[in-house]
Design a protein around this motif. Structure first.
Motif, short mmCIF file in Angstrom:
data_model
loop_
_atom_site.label_atom_id
_atom_site.label_comp_id
_atom_site.label_asym_id
_atom_site.label_seq_id
_atom_site.Cartn_x
_atom_site.Cartn_y
_atom_site.Cartn_z
N PHE A 71 19.74 -31.23 22.09
CA PHE A 71 19.10 -31.90 20.98
C PHE A 71 17.59 -31.74 21.04
N PHE A 72 16.96 -32.02 19.90
CA PHE A 72 15.51 -31.90 19.79
C PHE A 72 14.84 -33.01 20.62
N ASN A 73 13.70 -32.69 21.22
CA ASN A 73 12.87 -33.80 21.68
C ASN A 73 12.02 -34.26 20.49
N ARG A 74 11.30 -35.34 20.65
CA ARG A 74 10.64 -35.95 19.51
C ARG A 74 9.54 -35.04 18.94
N ARG A 75 8.87 -34.31 19.82
CA ARG A 75 7.81 -33.42 19.34
C ARG A 75 8.41 -32.35 18.43
N GLU A 76 9.51 -31.77 18.88
CA GLU A 76 10.20 -30.74 18.07
C GLU A 76 10.71 -31.33 16.76
N GLU A 77 11.19 -32.55 16.85
CA GLU A 77 11.73 -33.20 15.66
C GLU A 77 10.65 -33.31 14.60
N PHE A 78 9.44 -33.69 15.01
CA PHE A 78 8.32 -33.78 14.07
C PHE A 78 7.91 -32.40 13.57
N GLN A 79 7.76 -31.44 14.51
CA GLN A 79 7.18 -30.17 14.09
C GLN A 79 8.16 -29.27 13.36
N ASN A 80 9.45 -29.52 13.50
CA ASN A 80 10.44 -28.70 12.82
C ASN A 80 11.14 -29.45 11.70
N ASP A 81 10.51 -30.50 11.24
CA ASP A 81 11.06 -31.30 10.15
C ASP A 81 11.06 -30.46 8.87
N THR A 82 11.88 -30.90 7.92
CA THR A 82 11.81 -30.34 6.56
C THR A 82 11.18 -31.45 5.72
N PHE A 83 9.86 -31.40 5.62
CA PHE A 83 9.07 -32.57 5.21
C PHE A 83 9.20 -32.95 3.74
N ARG A 84 8.79 -34.17 3.45
CA ARG A 84 8.55 -34.54 2.05
C ARG A 84 7.28 -33.81 1.65
N PRO A 85 7.33 -33.02 0.57
CA PRO A 85 6.15 -32.20 0.25
C PRO A 85 4.99 -33.04 -0.28
N PRO A 86 3.79 -32.56 -0.02
CA PRO A 86 2.62 -33.24 -0.60
C PRO A 86 2.59 -32.99 -2.11
N THR A 87 1.94 -33.88 -2.85
CA THR A 87 1.91 -33.75 -4.32
C THR A 87 0.51 -34.02 -4.87
N HIS A 88 0.33 -33.56 -6.08
CA HIS A 88 -0.90 -33.84 -6.82
C HIS A 88 -0.48 -34.11 -8.26
N HIS A 89 -1.10 -35.09 -8.88
CA HIS A 89 -0.70 -35.47 -10.24
C HIS A 89 -1.93 -35.60 -11.12
N VAL A 90 -1.81 -35.15 -12.34
CA VAL A 90 -2.84 -35.43 -13.34
C VAL A 90 -2.14 -36.06 -14.54
N LEU A 91 -2.57 -37.25 -14.89
CA LEU A 91 -2.00 -37.93 -16.05
C LEU A 91 -3.07 -38.09 -17.13
N ARG A 92 -2.63 -37.94 -18.36
CA ARG A 92 -3.53 -38.19 -19.48
C ARG A 92 -2.82 -39.13 -20.44
N GLY A 93 -3.59 -40.00 -21.06
CA GLY A 93 -2.99 -40.90 -22.05
C GLY A 93 -4.01 -41.35 -23.06
N VAL A 94 -3.52 -41.67 -24.23
CA VAL A 94 -4.42 -42.19 -25.27
C VAL A 94 -3.70 -43.30 -26.03
N LEU A 95 -4.46 -44.33 -26.39
CA LEU A 95 -3.87 -45.48 -27.08
C LEU A 95 -4.10 -45.38 -28.58
N ASP A 96 -3.22 -46.04 -29.32
CA ASP A 96 -3.47 -46.14 -30.77
C ASP A 96 -4.25 -47.43 -31.05
N LYS A 97 -4.46 -47.70 -32.33
CA LYS A 97 -5.32 -48.84 -32.68
C LYS A 97 -4.69 -50.18 -32.31
#
Lengths: 160, 208, 722
Positions: free
Chosen positions: C424-450
């Motif tokens: 089995f993996f040791n903890r270091r391997e477990e971290f370094q060989n993980d299949t990670f949650r990917p990093p993300t970037h978001h841009v949102l735009r919105g406009v209101l009505d009257k």
């Protein structure tokens, strides 16, 4: 070298490398699988057991230090069929999810209650620092308070 | 002047041999810290003031100060961050009820786990807090019986030069990544000589 | 009389030309409407109910009645804490007419033939088996009645069945007694199912069936498996991104006491020894050589994950959001980001493998028995039927074990030494060989009505892969879907009454493995969208809860979302103000049709965010086990809080760091809210997702509360006061 100690009330003598972590001795040589490997670096607490009643992280405890000591694992926390108050409370509150970290938490909690029979929330925060990825902390806290109650009830019910 | 230079060369050579020998036998310690430039000469020729300098280079090093915090939290690591997991001093410097220092730290380093260890592993009492103090303040505290547990100078010297927990700093083991911990910038033998030379010279503390 | 028309001659040339034109038009139409059908598929996938992929018509694959009158439920889904075993037992007990105590759920080894074709994951176990398992159990019950009727000499219709016993005219047979005398089973048509309202166990807070074992420390996990004569293995794994194995000098390792064999394969090197400690020591002594092309740093990864980079696919579009937002004034624009996340489950990956000449047995924690069996069989040159994967209880899944190729390495080591090997993996391997949650970037735009309602809103999200590259899905997923359904999960706008909205998913392929992390894109996407909704509500001068309610459409999904929002707000005593240094923050999301709304009560103490209480309303359709629904909410909330407030992997000199708990900070007991209130609504007629949906709202709920307290909008995870 030969190391002799009591494990869950039973004497045992092993011929083993003195530097072997107690965790592997317990799991692989004594076949007691309740104590878990989580990190091997004393960072997560899954390997917590008791040495002379004190909480010890067995992954960072060389077996040579166990000479002459009383080791208690989760298997020895109960008294035959009678669950320890911590285990009873864990059952009542239905704490475990995956369950892997739970023995470590129960051993840490039992050690806490033996020193502080009525811990406050702050006592719990300060003493219970194991890692639970399923994040069952909310129920654990309730179970710790419940275990303290059960323990004090038992104490009251003891014939004097 | 020449004599000093030769002596310096000799001590450097000796140090170099020790380093080489040490590193080839253990294989663990990748680099030895160099003697800082202001260190001058062998202990035999140290003035008490020079001895004080050498001694304080050690006593202000993180390997010591990490466990001499001025609050309730040990520090750890080369960056002296607050010890992970919120471990704390507790009522008698050994941690709290179910989270004592001995829960993880034993009387020797555990290089499987990367957990350091030495006999009586614990925090120095609050009165021996060094974190945030100048070297002069630390030295004064060390000599003050109210702070140092009622020790005489001789007892203080004994503690500083023979206590296993103090001497641990020169065999600090490896961390969780297997990386050797940095040792104090003065070799142990030099430090011990410096402490004794300082005490023998009347334990002077400069004004700063 | 008219002249008969001459028969038209078949023209081959015309046929070919016309067919070619026809096919060409079809291809062209498909290509140019590709965005349209990709959006339809995306919409479908967003709310689809995944069916179970395995045998559902042979009750004897699922149930075995023992002489002691117990029923063994052979589960092809694995138990990783999500409570599936208990839910399945409840469902089966009700239709089988046994007491819940009589059911023993076990993990189905692949050799049993009851194999899950895809995986345990996606919060689909109960929802996909709700119908099939009830039918299987009802059929099994009828099979037992038919047999009992034969043995008692009467008709099945004359029998009474209860608690695993069949009665007729004072005669009783237990199921255990019935099965002893069966020569050949008669399998009837699927009988009608009982009315859900009559169920004794479904809908009740039955204690977990694995509770006692987990409290006494039973040896139930993959890591606890053991076989006679077993040895211990360790494999040298890469520590750097993009590293390929070149070779290794194993001379020092071979001399370590306890080493049995060093195993060199073209793609890895491993060692087998007589103890865990010796295997680790030998592994440390192996000098492996890796070729790396590039020394990656965090900044490199952050530069890749940016809206505008990579391949965009519009996955949701109504009205003319882009045109409006490009041309109107007073458009609000906001950016958000989330980091690489590690699974960090407590039980490392590993396997106990026993390979013999013509067969292999692997005991392990895995979420993908079928895929693993195939991978092991392929490597060993065996037929899949000759490989038996025996799954165990998992010490945490969270998507980490949706690919477990470490079984292959354990098998290779076992074959090399001719004995069982635990590797089995040791903890270091477990971290370094993980299949990670990917990093993300978001841009949102919105406009209101009257009137202060949202006129147009747009969400651009950039993410590493989740689904693409997973061996669970064939290569067809990419060209068909275009956008990674895992990455955009939770990324669509759920407020259907907004007249113009649009979601664009930007796909980035990162140089390290990213994949399924509990709730996939839901955590990051909800953080971004629900923080932005708060910003727009503020701009409109409206209460954030009211603001959300105003934009919900009138249909079933809208109704269910509206009800959980109202329930959460009411239970929390929602007020949008700071009281005694505490503020509330609100957020809501819909995941796989399960809506969930949360209110977080937060204060700032010593410069740190402190979460005191979370109120959660969830509508899982039918709550098969309300106590376990509650437990999944509690756990997801704190796990989501942990990811939102503390967790972060970074890249330094090609290494993914950190590699240990502590430096990879996670929520501990002291960080968890002391109060969590869960309200369960049941506004659908079948059980839906529970395990992942509650991870959505918590990040934004906390961030929105922090905004009330500090006036500062936190736009990146992990949340931290500057």
């Amino acid at each position: 070298m030969t190391i002799s100690f009591n494990i869950n009330g039973q004497p045992t003598s092993l011929d083993v490398d003195g530097d072997m972590p107690l965790l592997w001795v317990v799991r692989d040589m004594l076949d007691l699988k309740g104590t878990k490997f989580g990190c091997g670096k004393a960072a997560c607490g899954a390997c917590t057991l008791h040495v002379d009643g004190k909480a010890i992280r067995s992954c960072s405890y060389a077996v040579k230090y166990a000479e002459g000591k009383n080791i208690t694992t989760i298997e020895g926390l109960s008294n035959g069929d009678q669950l320890h108050p911590v285990q009873q409370a864990w059952m009542e509150e239905i704490v475990p999810q995956c369950g892997y970290c739970q023995p470590g938490f129960m051993m840490a909690t039992a050690a806490l209650l033996s020193e502080i029979p009525n811990p406050t929330d702050e006592d719990i925060d300060n003493n219970i620092v194991n890692v639970c990825r399923c994040a069952t902390y909310y129920r654990m806290r309730k179970a710790i308070h419940r275990a303290a109650d059960i323990q004090s009830q038992n104490a009251k019910n003891q014939p004097s | 002047m020449k004599k000093t230079y030769r002596a310096y060369l000799a001590s450097s050579l000796l140090l170099g041999i020790l380093v080489f020998g040490f590193s080839t036998t253990t294989g663990e310690y990748l680099s030895e810290p160099k003697l800082p430039e202001k260190s001058k000469s062998t202990a035999a020729e140290l003035t008490p003031e020079q001895a004080f300098d050498l001694m304080m280079e050690v006593l202000t090093h993180k390997r010591c100060v990490n466990c001499h915090p001025s609050d309730d939290y040990p520090r750890q690591g080369e960056d002296s961050h607050i010890h992970n997991f919120g471990v704390q001093r507790g009522p008698d410097n050994h941690g709290v009820a179910a989270l004592q220092c001995q829960t993880c730290h034993q009387s020797e380093n555990n290089n499987h786990a990367g957990v350091p260890g030495a006999p009586e592993w614990s925090l120095a009492p609050r009165k021996m807090a060094w974190q945030g103090l100048t070297r002069v303040e630390i030295a004064r505290s060390m000599l003050n019986p109210d702070n140092n547990g009622g020790r005489t100078l001789e007892e203080t010297v004994h503690h500083l030069t023979e206590h296993e927990l103090v001497l641990w700093a020169w065999e600090p083991g490896v961390d969780a990544n297997g990386t050797p911990r940095e040792k104090p910038p003065v070799p142990k033998a030099e430090y011990i000589k410096a402490v004794k030379a300082w005490a023998a010279g009347g334990a002077p503390i400069p004004e700063e | 009389m008219s002249t008969p028309k001459p028969k038209k001659k078949f023209s081959r040339r015309k046929f070919i030309v016309r067919s070619t034109v026809g096919v060409g038009v079809a291809i062209g139409a498909t290509y140019f409407t590709r965005p349209l059908w990709r959006r339809s598929i995306a919409g479908f996938v967003n709310s689809a109910e995944l069916p179970y992929n395995g045998s559902t018509d042979e009750p004897r694959l699922w149930f075995e009645v023992t002489a002691d009158n117990e029923v063994i439920l052979n589960s092809p889904k694995v138990e990783m804490g999500q409570g599936t075993f208990t839910g399945l037992a409840q469902i089966a007990a009700d239709e089988l007419e046994v007491d819940i105590q009589q059911i023993k759920v076990i993990h189905a080894p692949t050799a049993s033939g009851n194999i899950d074709g895809t995986s345990t994951g996606g919060s689909t176990s109960i929802s996909s088996l709700w119908q099939p398992l009830r039918e299987l159990a009802a059929t099994m019950r009828e099979m037992l009645k038919i047999e009992a009727a034969k043995q008692l000499g009467t008709d099945a219709a004359a029998l009474t069945v209860k608690d695993g016993m069949v009665t007729h005219n004072g005669q009783t047979l237990t199921y255990g007694e019935i099965v002893k005398n069966v020569t050949e089973w008669e399998i009837p048509e699927t009988p009608p199912l009982k009315d859900v309202s009559t169920y004794k166990f479904v809908g009740k807070p039955v204690p977990r069936v694995d509770l006692k074992d987990k409290v006494i420390g039973a040896p139930m996990f993959g890591m606890d498996a053991s076989l006679p004569d077993m040895l211990y293995g360790a494999v040298v794994r890469s520590e750097r991104i993009g590293a390929t194995f070149v070779g290794a000098d194993t001379s020092a390792a071979e001399k370590i006491p306890g080493v049995v064999k060093v195993v060199k394969e073209p793609d890895f090197v491993g060692v087998v020894a007589t103890s865990q400690m010796a295997a680790e020591q030998a592994k440390q002594a192996i000098k492996a050589e890796w070729a790396t092309e590039r020394n990656w740093q965090s900044e490199d990864i952050e530069a890749m994950i940016k809206v505008g980079q990579g391949d965009p696919v519009t996955i949701q579009k109504t009205g003319r959001a882009k045109r409006i937002l490009d041309n109107e004034e007073d458009v609000v624009t906001a950016e958000f980001a989330s980091p690489i996340g590690a699974h960090a489950q407590m039980e490392p990956n590993g396997a106990v493998a026993h390979v013999e000449d013509d067969k292999a047995t692997i005991i392990m924690s895995t979420q993908v028995v079928n895929l693993t069996r195939k991978e092991v069989a392929d490597r060993l040159g065996l037929a899949p039927e000759d490989v038996n994967i025996i799954p165990t209880y998992l010490g945490g899944g969270f998507g980490r074990r949706l690919h477990t190729p470490n079984a292959v390495q354990a098998a290779v080591l076992s074959k090399a030494v001719g004995k069982p090997v635990k590797c089995f993996f040791n903890r270091r391997e477990e971290f370094q060989n993980d299949t990670f949650r990917p990093p993300t970037h978001h841009v949102l735009r919105g406009v209101l009505d009257k009137q202060g309602k949202i006129k147009a809103i747009e969400h651009n999200l950039s993410s590493g892969d989740v689904m693409f590259g997973s061996p669970m899905f064939p290569g067809i997923a990419e060209p068909v879907l275009g956008a990674d359904a895992g990455a955009w999960r939770g990324g669509m706008i759920q407020y259907g009454a907004i007249p113009n909205f649009r979601t664009v998913s930007w796909r980035v392929k990162l140089p390290f493995a990213t994949s399924w992390w509990r709730s996939l894109g839901l955590l990051a996407n909800t953080f971004a969208i629900e923080s932005f909704m708060d910003e727009l509500a503020l701009k409109a001068g409206k209460d954030p809860v009211q603001f959300r309610l105003e934009h919900i459409q009138e249909d079933e999904a809208g109704h269910r979302l509206r009800e959980v929002i109202k329930a959460a707000a009411e239970k929390a005593g929602w007020k949008d103000e700071v009281v005694n240094g505490r503020a509330m923050g609100f957020a809501a999301s819909t995941d796989a049709r399960t809506p969930c709304a949360q209110v977080a009560e937060v204060s700032i103490e010593n410069g740190e965010i402190k979460v005191h209480k979370v109120t959660c309303a969830i509508d899982p359709g039918i709550a098969v086990n309300p106590d376990q629904v509650r437990a999944q909410c509690e756990g997801s909330i704190i796990m989501g809080q942990s990811a939102a407030m503390y967790e972060r992997m970074f890249v330094k000199d090609g290494q993914l760091l950190p590699t240990i708990y502590g430096p990879y900070r996670m929520a501990l007991m002291r960080d968890a809210p002391k109060e969590i209130d869960v309200v369960i609504l049941e506004n659908a007629d079948a059980p839906g997702a529970v395990g992942e949906p509650p991870l959505g709202p918590i990040g934004a709920a906390i961030a929105n509360a922090v905004f009330r307290l500090t006036g500062e909008r936190l736009r990146s995870l992990p949340l931290a006061i500057a």
